[in-house]
Motif scaffolding. Sequence first.
Motif, PDB file in Angstrom:
ATOM      1  N   CYS A   1      15.070  -1.113   4.458  1.00 15.79           N
ATOM      2  CA  CYS A   1      16.103  -1.273   5.490  1.00 15.79           C
ATOM      3  C   CYS A   1      16.505   0.073   6.094  1.00 15.79           C
ATOM      4  O   CYS A   1      16.709   0.171   7.309  1.00 15.79           O
ATOM      5  CB  CYS A   1      17.319  -1.987   4.923  1.00 15.79           C
ATOM      6  SG  CYS A   1      17.025  -3.748   4.635  1.00 15.79           S
ATOM      7  N   LEU A   2      16.616   1.095   5.268  1.00 16.17           N
ATOM      8  CA  LEU A   2      16.916   2.426   5.795  1.00 16.17           C
ATOM      9  C   LEU A   2      15.799   2.919   6.705  1.00 16.17           C
ATOM     10  O   LEU A   2      16.055   3.547   7.744  1.00 16.17           O
ATOM     11  CB  LEU A   2      17.174   3.414   4.657  1.00 16.17           C
ATOM     12  CG  LEU A   2      18.471   3.195   3.875  1.00 16.17           C
ATOM     13  CD1 LEU A   2      18.532   4.136   2.686  1.00 16.17           C
ATOM     14  CD2 LEU A   2      19.681   3.364   4.766  1.00 16.17           C
ATOM     15  N   ASN A   3      14.560   2.633   6.331  1.00 19.03           N
ATOM     16  CA  ASN A   3      13.432   2.988   7.197  1.00 19.03           C
ATOM     17  C   ASN A   3      13.519   2.250   8.526  1.00 19.03           C
ATOM     18  O   ASN A   3      13.218   2.817   9.585  1.00 19.03           O
ATOM     19  CB  ASN A   3      12.096   2.681   6.513  1.00 19.03           C
ATOM     20  CG  ASN A   3      11.736   3.704   5.467  1.00 19.03           C
ATOM     21  OD1 ASN A   3      12.162   4.850   5.530  1.00 19.03           O
ATOM     22  ND2 ASN A   3      10.948   3.289   4.490  1.00 19.03           N
ATOM     23  N   GLU A   4      13.919   0.993   8.492  1.00 15.26           N
ATOM     24  CA  GLU A   4      14.047   0.209   9.715  1.00 15.26           C
ATOM     25  C   GLU A   4      15.159   0.759  10.608  1.00 15.26           C
ATOM     26  O   GLU A   4      15.010   0.836  11.832  1.00 15.26           O
ATOM     27  CB  GLU A   4      14.312  -1.264   9.385  1.00 15.26           C
ATOM     28  CG  GLU A   4      14.410  -2.160  10.587  1.00 15.26           C
ATOM     29  CD  GLU A   4      13.167  -2.167  11.465  1.00 15.26           C
ATOM     30  OE1 GLU A   4      13.306  -2.483  12.658  1.00 15.26           O
ATOM     31  OE2 GLU A   4      12.065  -1.870  10.976  1.00 15.26           O
ATOM     32  N   ILE A   5      16.279   1.173   9.997  1.00 15.26           N
ATOM     33  CA  ILE A   5      17.355   1.785  10.766  1.00 15.26           C
ATOM     34  C   ILE A   5      16.852   3.053  11.432  1.00 15.26           C
ATOM     35  O   ILE A   5      17.091   3.289  12.625  1.00 15.26           O
ATOM     36  CB  ILE A   5      18.569   2.077   9.870  1.00 15.26           C
ATOM     37  CG1 ILE A   5      19.246   0.774   9.430  1.00 15.26           C
ATOM     38  CG2 ILE A   5      19.575   2.984  10.588  1.00 15.26           C
ATOM     39  CD1 ILE A   5      20.283   0.947   8.350  1.00 15.26           C
ATOM     40  N   ALA A   6      16.158   3.889  10.675  1.00 15.20           N
ATOM     41  CA  ALA A   6      15.635   5.154  11.226  1.00 15.20           C
ATOM     42  C   ALA A   6      14.647   4.874  12.362  1.00 15.20           C
ATOM     43  O   ALA A   6      14.691   5.527  13.409  1.00 15.20           O
ATOM     44  CB  ALA A   6      14.951   5.960  10.121  1.00 15.20           C
ATOM     45  N   ARG A   7      13.773   3.904  12.193  1.00 15.56           N
ATOM     46  CA  ARG A   7      12.815   3.568  13.246  1.00 15.56           C
ATOM     47  C   ARG A   7      13.537   3.061  14.489  1.00 15.56           C
ATOM     48  O   ARG A   7      13.269   3.487  15.599  1.00 15.56           O
ATOM     49  CB  ARG A   7      11.833   2.508  12.746  1.00 15.56           C
ATOM     50  CG  ARG A   7      10.707   2.201  13.736  1.00 15.56           C
ATOM     51  CD  ARG A   7      10.003   0.866  13.446  1.00 15.56           C
ATOM     52  NE  ARG A   7      10.908  -0.272  13.573  1.00 15.56           N
ATOM     53  CZ  ARG A   7      11.327  -0.791  14.753  1.00 15.56           C
ATOM     54  NH1 ARG A   7      10.965  -0.250  15.879  1.00 15.56           N
ATOM     55  NH2 ARG A   7      12.129  -1.846  14.772  1.00 15.56           N
ATOM     56  N   ASN A   8      14.499   2.187  14.278  1.00 13.72           N
ATOM     57  CA  ASN A   8      15.214   1.587  15.392  1.00 13.72           C
ATOM     58  C   ASN A   8      16.040   2.623  16.168  1.00 13.72           C
ATOM     59  O   ASN A   8      16.168   2.533  17.382  1.00 13.72           O
ATOM     60  CB  ASN A   8      16.135   0.481  14.860  1.00 13.72           C
ATOM     61  CG  ASN A   8      16.843  -0.251  15.958  1.00 13.72           C
ATOM     62  OD1 ASN A   8      17.931   0.167  16.371  1.00 13.72           O
ATOM     63  ND2 ASN A   8      16.246  -1.331  16.422  1.00 13.72           N
TER      64      ASN A   8
END
Length: 75
Positions: free
Chosen positions: A64-71
């Motif tokens: 989820c943290l990776n998804e936040i960073a990507r987004n």
Amino acid sequence: MFYDQMFNPNYNNPNYYQQIQNQIYQYQQEQDKEVYNAVKGFRDWCDAMTKLDQQHQQQAIVLCLNEIARNRGWN
């Protein structure tokens, strides 16, 4: 004084000002709804996390943290 300068009906069209106020109100309502949706999504995520064991909770957090960073474009 600022208010009188910016919104004095002698210098501004009161109908236009009212139209802008309605647009601002509508924008705020839409943003409040999106905040509600975001919080609800986060609550749903928290509820789903309670069904995972510790290892899978950690995996979900990292993903989820990776998804936040990507987004957000933080790559």
